[in-house]
Design an enzyme around this catalytic site. Structure first.
Site, PDB file in Angstrom:
ATOM      1  N   GLY A   1       0.818  -1.210   0.000  1.00  0.00           N
ATOM      2  CA  GLY A   1       0.000   0.000   0.000  1.00  0.00           C
ATOM      3  C   GLY A   1       0.848   1.255   0.000  1.00  0.00           C
ATOM      4  O   GLY A   1       1.963   1.269   0.521  1.00  0.00           O
TER       5      GLY A   1
ATOM      6  N   ASP B   1       0.766   1.386   9.615  1.00  0.00           N
ATOM      7  CA  ASP B   1       0.448   0.620  10.821  1.00  0.00           C
ATOM      8  C   ASP B   1       1.603   0.592  11.817  1.00  0.00           C
ATOM      9  O   ASP B   1       1.400   0.262  12.995  1.00  0.00           O
ATOM     10  CB  ASP B   1       0.082  -0.820  10.461  1.00  0.00           C
ATOM     11  CG  ASP B   1      -1.134  -0.907   9.556  1.00  0.00           C
ATOM     12  OD1 ASP B   1      -1.934   0.046   9.566  1.00  0.00           O
ATOM     13  OD2 ASP B   1      -1.281  -1.903   8.840  1.00  0.00           O
TER      14      ASP B   1
ATOM     15  N   GLU C   1      -9.499  -0.454  13.369  1.00  0.00           N
ATOM     16  CA  GLU C   1     -10.337  -1.307  12.524  1.00  0.00           C
ATOM     17  C   GLU C   1     -10.174  -2.791  12.829  1.00  0.00           C
ATOM     18  O   GLU C   1     -11.051  -3.596  12.508  1.00  0.00           O
ATOM     19  CB  GLU C   1     -10.009  -1.067  11.049  1.00  0.00           C
ATOM     20  CG  GLU C   1      -8.581  -1.466  10.674  1.00  0.00           C
ATOM     21  CD  GLU C   1      -8.243  -1.212   9.215  1.00  0.00           C
ATOM     22  OE1 GLU C   1      -9.133  -0.721   8.479  1.00  0.00           O
ATOM     23  OE2 GLU C   1      -7.100  -1.500   8.814  1.00  0.00           O
TER      24      GLU C   1
END
Length: 361
Positions: A14, A142, A237
Site C-alpha cells: 500500500g 500501521d 479497525e
C-alpha cells in the site's frame, strides 16, 4: 568511475506518505555522492514482469521536487503474490522467475525495496532465489514492522487521525454526542493509541487489549453524570466484537477487508446509554496527502543509509530507526514477527494515567 553501479528502487504494498522522500534521498546520494545510476521500477514487482521492464531513469533534478509529495511517483501494488499469481481463469501460477529475469535484464547491481513486512518477505524470497543484492526500507502506516521504532508513513497517518479527532471534539460537544473515529491498523493499534492520546480522546480501543462493553458504557455514563454529555472514541479497525468476531466488508472483486467496527460500537453504546452516536471512518485519508516533516526526515535518512549499505556490500539487511539513529538489521529478524502494541507499553501507561478508557477496566 571504476566502481560505478546501477541500482534499482521500487515501492511495494500500500502507498503512504514519505515514499517519495525516500526515492529522492536515494537518488541524491547515489547519483550525487557515488555517481551511480538509479533506475525506478514502476508498479512494484509488476514492473519487472513486463517486457521490457517498466522503469524510469531517475536524476537529481527530476526528483528534487518530490520531497513533500504523498503516495509514490513510481506507483505500487498490494495484489498478486508472484509465487502464487492469480490468473483470469481463477488459477494461480508461479511468476517469480519473470521478476528475477526482469531484474537481471536491467543489469542492476542492487535493488532497494520499500515495503511492509508482507512485501519485504516476498522481495527477500525473490532476492534469495534470484541472486539479487537486496536492501530493505520499512514503510507502513500501521508501524508494525519489527525492530524499528518508526516506519515510513506512520507519523503522517497519526497526524491526519489527530486532526480528525480535534475536529470531532467540537461537533461532539455542540450536539452532546458520542463521536467514534475508526482508524486503520490491520493487526496493530499504534495509530489509534497515538492519535487518541494526541487528540484527547476519552476512549481508545485497540486489538491488543481485550475490552468489555460495560466498561465503555460506564465511561460514557460517568461523563454524563458530571455534565460532560459528549465523548470521543478512537477505534482501530482490527478490534473484534465482544464475542470475538472480526468485522469486515465486502469490496470489489469479492475481497473482504476490515471495516465497520466503529458502527458496531456506535450501535451498542447508543442502545446501552441513550447517547446519540455518530461514526467517522477515515479510511485511505490516513495514507494520502502531503507527508509530515518527520516522515520526510525519516525517509531521507533511510534512503541515504540504504545507499551506504550497498556501497559497503551489506545486503539482505533492512534499515531501522533505533535510539535516535539509523541502524540496519537482517531482514529475517525484521519480518519474523510483527510489532504489536505491548499492553505494558509506555503509551498504554500514559493513556491510563490520563484517565482514558481502554475498555479493559
Amino acid at each position: 568511475m571504476a566502481n560505478k553501479k546501477r541500482i534499482g528502487i521500487l515501492t511495494s504494498g500500500g502507498d503512504c506518505a514519505g515514499l517519495n522522500a525516500v526515492i529522492r534521498a536515494v537518488v541524491r546520494h547515489a547519483v550525487g555522492t557515488y555517481e551511480w545510476e538509479v533506475v525506478g521500477i514502476c508498479q512494484a514487482t509488476h514492473g519487472l514482469m513486463t517486457r521490457p521492464p517498466q522503469i524510469m531513469t531517475l536524476g537529481i533534478e527530476q526528483v528534487d521536487s518530490w520531497l513533500m509529495l504523498g503516495g509514490t511517483v513510481l506507483g505500487t501494488t498490494n495484489k498478486g503474490n508472484p509465487f502464487a499469481f492469480p490468473m483470469s481463469d481463477g488459477t494461480t501460477i508461479d511468476r517469480s522467475q519473470e521478476i528475477i529475469d526482469g531484474y537481471h535484464q536491467l543489469n542492476l547491481d542492487a535493488l532497494i525495496g520499500i515495503g511492509g513486512d508482507g512485501s519485504l518477505a516476498i522481495l527477500r524470497r525473490l532476492a534469495q532465489q534470484g541472486d539479487i543484492n537486496f536492501v530493505a526500507i520499512p514503510k507502513t502506516i500501521d508501524n508494525d514492522v519489527n525492530i524499528t521504532e518508526f516506519s515510513i508513513g506512520f507519523d503522517t497517518a497519526v497526524s491526519v487521525a489527530t486532526e480528525a479527532i480535534d475536529r470531532l471534539h467540537f461537533t461532539a460537544a455542540s450536539h452532546s454526542r458520542v463521536m467514534i473515529l475508526e482508524v486503520m491498523g490491520r493487526d496493530a493499534g499504534h495509530i489509534a493509541l497515538n492519535s487518541g492520546i494526541a487528540g484527547g480522546a476519552q476512549i481508545i480501543l485497540i486489538p491488543e487489549i481485550p475490552y468489555k462493553l460495560e466498561n465503555i458504557y460506564n465511561k460514557v455514563r460517568r461523563r454524563q453524570k458530571i455534565g460532560k454529555n459528549f465523548s470521543v472514541a478512537v477505534v482501530s479497525e482490527a478490534v473484534c466484537t465482544q464475542s470475538g468476531e472480526t468485522v469486515q466488508k465486502m469490496e470489489q472483486f469479492g475481497e473482504c477487508r476490515l471495516g465497520g467496527i466503529g458502527q458496531y460500537f456506535a450501535n451498542e453504546i447508543a442502545q446501552a446509554t441513550g447517547a446519540e452516536t455518530r461514526v467517522t471512518v477515515l479510511g485511505h485519508l490516513q495514507r494520502g496527502g502531503i507527508s509530515s516533516p518527520l516522515d520526510r526526515v525519516l525517509g531521507s535518512a533511510f534512503g541515504v543509509a540504504a545507499v551506504d549499505l550497498i556501497a559497503t556490500g551489506q545486503f539482505d539487511r533492512m534499515v531501522t530507526w533505533q535510539n535516535r539513529e539509523v541502524r540496519s538489521v537482517p531482514i529475517t529478524e525484521a519480518i519474523k514477527d510483527y510489532r504489536a502494541v505491548d499492553p505494558q507499553d509506555t503509551l498504554v501507561k500514559t493513556a491510563r494515567g490520563l484517565g482514558i478508557c481502554l475498555g479493559d477496566r
